[in-house]
Enzyme design. Structure first.
Site, short mmCIF file in Angstrom:
data_model
loop_
_atom_site.label_atom_id
_atom_site.label_comp_id
_atom_site.label_asym_id
_atom_site.label_seq_id
_atom_site.Cartn_x
_atom_site.Cartn_y
_atom_site.Cartn_z
N LYS A 163 -12.16 -1.20 3.87
CA LYS A 163 -11.62 -0.34 2.81
C LYS A 163 -12.63 -0.29 1.65
CE LYS A 163 -6.91 -1.48 4.29
NZ LYS A 163 -6.70 -0.41 5.29
N SER A 185 0.79 -1.22 0.00
CA SER A 185 0.00 0.00 0.00
C SER A 185 0.83 1.28 0.00
CB SER A 185 -0.96 -0.01 1.18
OG SER A 185 -0.24 -0.06 2.38
N HIS A 238 -5.95 -4.32 0.29
CA HIS A 238 -5.96 -3.19 -0.66
C HIS A 238 -6.30 -3.65 -2.08
CE1 HIS A 238 -4.64 0.21 1.82
NE2 HIS A 238 -3.97 -0.69 2.51
C1 LIG Z 1 -2.60 -4.87 4.21
C2 LIG Z 1 -3.48 -4.58 5.38
N1 LIG Z 1 -3.84 -5.58 6.20
C3 LIG Z 1 -4.63 -5.38 7.28
C4 LIG Z 1 -5.08 -4.12 7.59
C5 LIG Z 1 -5.94 -3.95 8.81
O1 LIG Z 1 -7.27 -4.00 8.44
P1 LIG Z 1 -8.42 -3.58 9.48
O2 LIG Z 1 -8.55 -2.11 9.35
O3 LIG Z 1 -9.61 -4.34 9.03
O4 LIG Z 1 -7.95 -4.02 10.83
C6 LIG Z 1 -4.75 -3.05 6.78
C7 LIG Z 1 -5.25 -1.70 7.09
O5 LIG Z 1 -4.56 -0.76 7.34
C8 LIG Z 1 -3.91 -3.28 5.64
O6 LIG Z 1 -3.54 -2.27 4.85
#
Ligand SMILES: Cc1ncc(COP(=O)(O)O)c(C=O)c1O
Lengths: 404, 84
Positions: free
Chosen positions: A250, A191, A219
């Protein structure tokens, strides 16, 4: 009361250091719903003003979509506000299971399980599946939640340079005789750079060396690939990725919730042993209804992800023509490389003045000397929004001598 | 012996952690504080030293300080070799 002056002053000193290093998290208040046009109060206390949002993970523009909001309202009316229970005591409604089935189908996996967040899903998954006899080989740029999840597990650990398949293969050779299971772990989309993991090559290596593949597609779920299933669809390896973790927070409406999808035994193991699953509250009914609506929308038409793809192309093309240095890629995450941390922050501030909301990222979030502004496109951006943003970038870019 | 050890470890670090061929590192380059090696990927350096020199490093010994420069790594390995 043992929160003594000594304790207080130690914490204050740490916070002072954080501030001095310019790393304080300075939250800006949004006075409207989330969307492309938002009302931001910045600086604090000033009159809120409308800006175009280019820094949300609202890839499909569903965060405040009327159909999703309506579905959540129906959920609220029909099934109430919260569950006041973990899933296995009295926190499971039929709709939770419906959503799990729909997510499994959407991601092309046998079954799926819901968590309060993807952070929780990633905290659960490794500890349940792997032990001391196993090794987890992860990309060096995986998300913090995967790192924490791997740390919670007793398996051996190794890592490979970002998306570097030669290095990954060397690690597989190193471990193939020494471990019971090998698990390769990667983000689908990284990301900070907006680049993809080469899942086709990873799947091929996994097959050759008998490794399990786990991808965090937070993402990507909802828009990467022809029908938005994710990077595994984009790379043509839907069947070859064993386990997918992803978020509802997201593209899929942006509320909250995490998902693990994979073979049915894996999902059953999570239901029985996943600590964040067993010991944390159930996803609230309005969110479950909202997410069900999102999946229905995405199954009906690819309009939104198609629009997002076009928007990302439009922005990339115009910005490259204007002379900006972008990280090339195929995702709606588009880093404008600036190098210098101060420049990135100055530029982001000037863009906000012009009504374009973007954020500058610098060390330690990205490598030293690789400061950037990360632009995130949404399906809800119009052509005018994008052209307006590009014009603002050009104006500020010239002023700060980033472009000629 | 000692310059051979130095070259070998340096080569491993270059190969294992650097993306950019032109990046210059020497005995004094801080590996951890500069972000070349992070606390998570440090484990492959530990594995390498253990395999290569037939030593065993505890988590306390394989600390961020001990792994911060090639000099401190050499010192650690020599101490271990001397004591085994
Ligand atoms: C690659 C990735 N995994 C996991 C998460 C965490 O997701 P959540 O907001 O559902 O805890 C994020 C969010 O920032 C992310 O970018």
């Amino acid at each position: 009361m043992a929160y003594t002056d000594a304790v207080r002053s130690r914490f204050r000193k740490i916070l002072e250091e954080v501030r001095e290093a310019g790393l304080s998290k300075d939250e800006r208040y949004i006075r409207s719903e989330q969307g492309v046009k938002i009302m931001v109060e910045y600086p604090r206390g000033s009159e809120p003003r409308e800006v175009l949002n280019f820094c949300a993970n609202n890839y499909l523009g569903l965060s405040s979509h009327p159909k999703v909001v309506e579905a959540a309202q129906t959920g609220l009316r029909e099934r109430g506000y919260g569950m006041s229970s973990v899933r296995f005591i009295c926190g499971t409604q039929d709709i939770h299971r419906d959503l799990e089935r729909k997510m499994a189908e959407f991601l092309g996996k046998e079954d799926a399980i819901l968590f309060a967040s993807c952070f929780d899903a990633n905290a659960a998954v490794f500890e349940v599946l792997f032990g001391e006899e196993d090794v987890i080989i992860s990309d060096r740029l995986i998300h913090a939640s995967l790192i924490d999840g791997i740390r919670l597990c007793s398996a051996k650990r190794d890592s490979y340079k970002n998306a570097n398949m030669k290095h990954l293969e060397r690690k597989l050779q190193l471990w193939k005789e020494k471990a019971r299971h090998i698990c390769i772990v990667t983000d689908g989309v990284f990301s900070m750079d907006g680049i993809l993991a080469p899942l086709d090559e990873i799947a091929a290596l996994a097959e050759e060396y008998g490794a399990i593949v786990l991808v965090d597609d937070s993402h990507a779920t909802g828009f990467m690939g022809k029908t938005g299933r994710g990077v595994h669809e984009h790379c043509g390896v839907v069947d070859k990725i064993d386990i997918i973790t992803t978020t509802l927070g997201k593209a899929l409406g942006g509320a909250s919730g995490g998902v693990i999808a994979g073979p049915k035994e894996v999902i059953e193991m999570m239901r029985n042993r996943g600590r964040p699953y067993l010991f944390s509250n159930s996803v609230p009914p309005p969110i479950v209804y909202g997410a069900l609506e999102v999946i229905d929308l995405l199954n009906e038409t690819t309009e939104l992800r198609d629009r997002l793809e076009e928007n990302a192309k439009r922005f990339r093309t115009s910005m490259a023509e204007a002379g900006f240095n972008l990280v090339p890629g195929e995702t709606p995450i588009i880093p404008v490389m600036l190098g210098d941390a101060k420049l990135a922050n100055d530029m982001a501030r000037e863009l906000l003045e012009k009504g374009i909301y973007v954020i500058g990222f610098s060390h330690p979030v990205v490598p030293m000397g690789k400061a950037r502004i990360r632009v995130q496109l949404s399906a809800a951006h119009t052509n005018e929004d994008i052209d307006h943003a590009v014009a603002a970038f050009i104006e500020v870019g010239k002023k700060l001598e980033v472009i000629d | 012996m000692s310059s051979e050890m130095r070259d070998k470890i340096l080569e491993f670090i270059r190969d294992e952690y650097l993306d950019d061929e032109d990046q210059v590192i020497d005995e004094g380059t801080s590996l951890i504080t500069s972000g070349i090696v992070d606390s998570f990927s440090m484990v492959s350096l530990k594995n390498f030293l253990e395999d290569e020199y037939k030593i065993s490093l505890s988590d306390e010994e394989a600390s961020a300080e001990a792994f911060n420069t090639l000099n401190s790594i050499l010192k650690l390995v020599r101490t271990k070799l001397g004591s085994e």
